[in-house]
Design a protein around this motif. Structure first.
Motif, short mmCIF file in Angstrom:
data_model
loop_
_atom_site.label_atom_id
_atom_site.label_comp_id
_atom_site.label_asym_id
_atom_site.label_seq_id
_atom_site.Cartn_x
_atom_site.Cartn_y
_atom_site.Cartn_z
N GLN A 113 0.84 -1.20 0.00
CA GLN A 113 0.00 0.00 0.00
C GLN A 113 0.87 1.26 0.00
O GLN A 113 1.93 1.31 0.63
N GLU A 114 0.40 2.28 -0.71
CA GLU A 114 1.02 3.61 -0.69
C GLU A 114 -0.01 4.60 -0.18
O GLU A 114 -1.17 4.56 -0.59
N LEU A 115 0.41 5.44 0.74
CA LEU A 115 -0.46 6.49 1.26
C LEU A 115 0.16 7.84 0.88
O LEU A 115 1.32 8.10 1.19
N THR A 116 -0.62 8.66 0.20
CA THR A 116 -0.13 9.94 -0.31
C THR A 116 -1.03 11.07 0.18
O THR A 116 -2.25 10.93 0.20
N ARG A 117 -0.41 12.16 0.57
CA ARG A 117 -1.15 13.36 0.98
C ARG A 117 -0.48 14.55 0.32
O ARG A 117 0.74 14.68 0.34
N PHE A 118 -1.28 15.42 -0.26
CA PHE A 118 -0.75 16.57 -1.00
C PHE A 118 -0.89 17.85 -0.19
O PHE A 118 -1.80 18.00 0.62
N ASN A 119 0.03 18.77 -0.42
CA ASN A 119 0.00 20.13 0.16
C ASN A 119 -0.01 20.14 1.69
O ASN A 119 -0.78 20.86 2.31
N VAL A 120 0.87 19.36 2.29
CA VAL A 120 1.03 19.37 3.75
C VAL A 120 1.95 20.54 4.10
O VAL A 120 3.05 20.65 3.56
N ASN A 121 1.50 21.40 5.00
CA ASN A 121 2.31 22.55 5.40
C ASN A 121 3.27 22.12 6.51
O ASN A 121 2.90 22.12 7.68
N VAL A 122 4.51 21.78 6.13
CA VAL A 122 5.49 21.30 7.11
C VAL A 122 6.05 22.43 7.97
O VAL A 122 6.75 22.16 8.95
N CYS A 123 5.73 23.66 7.64
CA CYS A 123 6.15 24.80 8.48
C CYS A 123 5.21 24.98 9.66
O CYS A 123 5.52 25.69 10.61
N GLN A 124 4.03 24.34 9.61
CA GLN A 124 3.03 24.52 10.66
C GLN A 124 2.78 23.27 11.50
O GLN A 124 2.07 23.35 12.49
N ILE A 125 3.33 22.13 11.10
CA ILE A 125 3.09 20.91 11.87
C ILE A 125 4.40 20.39 12.44
O ILE A 125 5.47 20.65 11.92
N ALA A 126 4.30 19.67 13.53
CA ALA A 126 5.48 19.04 14.14
C ALA A 126 5.42 17.52 14.02
O ALA A 126 6.44 16.85 14.11
N ASP A 127 4.21 16.98 13.82
CA ASP A 127 4.01 15.54 13.74
C ASP A 127 3.08 15.22 12.58
O ASP A 127 2.14 15.96 12.30
N TYR A 128 3.35 14.08 11.92
CA TYR A 128 2.46 13.58 10.88
C TYR A 128 2.26 12.10 11.14
O TYR A 128 3.22 11.36 11.29
N TYR A 129 1.00 11.66 11.19
CA TYR A 129 0.66 10.29 11.57
C TYR A 129 0.14 9.52 10.36
O TYR A 129 -0.82 9.96 9.70
N TYR A 130 0.73 8.37 10.09
CA TYR A 130 0.19 7.42 9.13
C TYR A 130 -0.58 6.38 9.92
O TYR A 130 -0.04 5.75 10.83
N THR A 131 -1.87 6.24 9.61
CA THR A 131 -2.75 5.28 10.28
C THR A 131 -3.51 4.48 9.24
O THR A 131 -3.52 4.85 8.06
N ARG A 132 -4.15 3.43 9.68
CA ARG A 132 -4.97 2.62 8.74
C ARG A 132 -6.25 3.33 8.41
O ARG A 132 -6.86 3.97 9.15
#
Length: 132
Positions: A113-132
């Motif tokens: 499986q591949e999970l893709t997310r577009f236009n994530v503002n990495v200047c505003q977040i500290a954590d990113y969670y991959y979940t089912r």
């Protein structure tokens, strides 16, 4: 992406994983510019683009990509030869020196499986969670 950026990202990943060296006894030592390895490419705006990637999927993450949303192709795999096991996290420096804050994120897992997310503002977040 330049060899400098690739080396700098690999050094950050290895440091986050707690690996002191990638060289084995059979490999000859390679001279590395200490300044280059210690100071990866950074944007000059002072914004933090470090994001802790959490793998809460139950599968091992085999690849992780973060590409400036303005670019139509994926950059190199930031995990390199490493993997991110289920239930673990890793700090990634997404900064490529371009000043971009919006990045497309893609992860590939052992189940195919591949999970893709577009236009994530990495200047505003500290954590990113991959979940089912």
């Amino acid at each position: 992406m330049t060899a400098f950026k690739t080396i700098a990202r690999a050094a950050l990943i290895l440091a986050a994983l707690g690996t002191a060296s990638v060289a084995t006894a059979a490999e000859p030592p390679v001279a590395v510019d200490r300044v280059a390895a210690a100071a990866p490419a950074q944007s000059r705006d002072g914004l933090n683009r470090r994001v802790r990637i959490h793998n809460n999927t139950g599968w091992t993450m085999t690849h992780f990509y973060a590409s400036d949303s303005r670019i139509s192709s994926w950059q190199e795999d930031m995990l390199g030869r490493s993997v991110l096991n289920a239930g673990r996290s890793i700090m990634m420096n997404i900064d490529d020196g371009s000043g971009a804050c919006l990045y497309d994120l893609k992860a590939r897992f052992t189940n195919g499986q591949e999970l893709t997310r577009f236009n994530v503002n990495v200047c505003q977040i500290a954590d990113y969670y991959y979940t089912r």
